[in-house]
Motif scaffolding. Sequence first.
Motif, PDB file in Angstrom:
ATOM      1  N   ARG A  48      -0.317   4.912   0.916  1.00 42.16           N
ATOM      2  CA  ARG A  48      -0.657   5.255   2.297  1.00 42.16           C
ATOM      3  C   ARG A  48       0.508   5.883   3.058  1.00 42.16           C
ATOM      4  NH1 ARG A  48      -3.628  -0.227   4.491  1.00 42.16           N
ATOM      5  NH2 ARG A  48      -5.396  -0.267   3.029  1.00 42.16           N
ATOM      6  N   GLU A  75       1.479  -0.508   7.645  1.00 41.84           N
ATOM      7  CA  GLU A  75       0.641   0.204   6.677  1.00 41.84           C
ATOM      8  C   GLU A  75       0.897  -0.276   5.255  1.00 41.84           C
ATOM      9  OE1 GLU A  75      -2.367   1.905   6.763  1.00 41.84           O
ATOM     10  OE2 GLU A  75      -1.430   3.409   8.057  1.00 41.84           O
ATOM     11  N   ASP A  99      -6.077  -7.795   9.453  1.00 40.50           N
ATOM     12  CA  ASP A  99      -5.066  -8.784   9.086  1.00 40.50           C
ATOM     13  C   ASP A  99      -4.260  -9.186  10.320  1.00 40.50           C
ATOM     14  OD1 ASP A  99      -5.709  -8.940   6.421  1.00 40.50           O
ATOM     15  OD2 ASP A  99      -4.270  -7.420   5.795  1.00 40.50           O
ATOM     16  N   THR A 123      -0.303  -4.542   5.126  1.00 42.52           N
ATOM     17  CA  THR A 123      -1.520  -5.131   5.693  1.00 42.52           C
ATOM     18  C   THR A 123      -2.692  -4.175   5.567  1.00 42.52           C
ATOM     19  OG1 THR A 123      -1.207  -4.248   7.940  1.00 42.52           O
ATOM     20  CG2 THR A 123      -0.138  -6.353   7.431  1.00 42.52           C
ATOM     21  N   ASN A 124      -3.871  -4.726   5.836  1.00 42.24           N
ATOM     22  CA  ASN A 124      -5.100  -3.950   5.960  1.00 42.24           C
ATOM     23  C   ASN A 124      -5.737  -4.255   7.306  1.00 42.24           C
ATOM     24  OD1 ASN A 124      -5.033  -2.811   3.243  1.00 42.24           O
ATOM     25  ND2 ASN A 124      -5.522  -4.881   2.528  1.00 42.24           N
ATOM     26  N   ASN A 125      -6.767  -3.521   7.652  1.00 40.06           N
ATOM     27  CA  ASN A 125      -7.454  -3.746   8.923  1.00 40.06           C
ATOM     28  C   ASN A 125      -7.846  -5.209   9.086  1.00 40.06           C
ATOM     29  OD1 ASN A 125      -7.215  -1.047   9.450  1.00 40.06           O
ATOM     30  ND2 ASN A 125      -9.409  -0.622   9.510  1.00 40.06           N
ATOM     31  N   ARG A 172      -5.158  -4.078  13.636  1.00 42.15           N
ATOM     32  CA  ARG A 172      -4.733  -5.378  13.141  1.00 42.15           C
ATOM     33  C   ARG A 172      -4.727  -6.373  14.302  1.00 42.15           C
ATOM     34  NH1 ARG A 172      -4.183  -0.913   9.805  1.00 42.15           N
ATOM     35  NH2 ARG A 172      -3.233  -1.475   7.801  1.00 42.15           N
ATOM     36  N   ASN A 216       0.828  -1.209   0.000  1.00 43.25           N
ATOM     37  CA  ASN A 216       0.000   0.000   0.000  1.00 43.25           C
ATOM     38  C   ASN A 216       0.865   1.262   0.000  1.00 43.25           C
ATOM     39  OD1 ASN A 216      -2.433  -1.617   0.310  1.00 43.25           O
ATOM     40  ND2 ASN A 216      -1.825  -1.893   2.434  1.00 43.25           N
TER      41      ASN A 216
END
Length: 413
Positions: free
Chosen positions: A147, A209, A216, A212-214, A237, A144
């Motif tokens: 971000r 960031e 994970d 990963t995403n929320n 996370r 990502n």
Amino acid sequence: MINKVYNADSRKLLEKLDKKITVKTTITSPPYFDMKDYGNDNQIGFGQNYQDYLNDLQKIFHDIYKITEDDGSLWIVIDTFKRENQVVTLPFDLSNKLKETGWLLQDIIIWKKDKTVPWSKNGFVQRKFEYILFFTKSKDFIYNKDRVRNFDTDQLKKWWVKYPERYNPKGKALDEIWEFSIPVQGSWGDQYVRHFCPLPKEMVSQMIELSTNNDDIVLDPFAGSGSVLFQSAVMHRNYVGFELNNDFIEMFSDYFRKTFNKARKEYDLLQNLTGQNEFESRILDLRVLKYAKLLIRDIDKVFSTYFKIFALKIGKGDGKHKILKVNYTLVGEFDNEDEIIVKINEIILKPPFSKFGIEPKFNFVKNKMASKDKHYGYLKSNSYSYQKSLDLESPLIRIISDICLDLNENDYL
């Protein structure tokens, strides 16, 4: 099985997790080989020979590979050291070991830090950096990058004001050198454990960031002070950690209980701030107006017709490289509209116009009213600072828009 720190040897990781969970990313710093005693008779590194140390790490990261999702990744913070009067290239030796297990080395990042662990050897210059090895399980992985772009204009060169087409609207991309200071002892609070090598939470946050995403799962097989685990929880996370030293686990649990709610609130507040959105909007506004300025420049070279341009954003672009749709209305007395539009269509296919990400729409009118309450005027030579002293009817005003920019490039030296 998740959101827990196991007081267990990470060499037995699969026995504890039994492949019932899948990890999105692993972030860790393995024990320094034979340099630091972490207080357990069965620890990795201290007291081992080098080949056994490498073999143990290879097994651990191979086990982690098995429970990592196909788009998952692995971050290892590691450094060289000196033995028998020569440098031991641990980062590269370990990298070769991990390639044998299937991990793909995607990047080598330099972590530039102000402080170092307290040892020195003859033949070493002052130690100012460590390596960050970034591996992925496959060629298709989460990254990502938008971000974590730098959108702090104080950190950008003043050129961003005059050359907005050179900067991604999301901000400046990361480079291969990351500057983060090691946390000073006690910076996590007086109640927290004095760990040998804590990782900076800002650096850990950046890795999380990126990969990963929320919701994970983030794993640290050498949890130590728990900085990876704590930051993962703060950032919505899940986490799993392994740590042999039970004192570290107890201190982490105590610290988590006392500080998590405050840290989560602070993180959520920062996430709701619109700093990056404001930067993106500003860059796009600069592009819209500069595009008009360049159009005037090139058309004036060929045609003698005097005109102004009204510039108005009308929506998002449709193409992959077209970010924004913009309506450019040429206002003046025209008897050669066809010739002008042919010239325009010719020049906008080439740089610099093709670099702006603008999908333009052009039309011609003889007259168009401008309101001093709704519109701002710009010179042919300056599209980043509107003219406060000139009336919109002034012949010096060549660009009119509802975009209000008042930037001084010297403010961003």
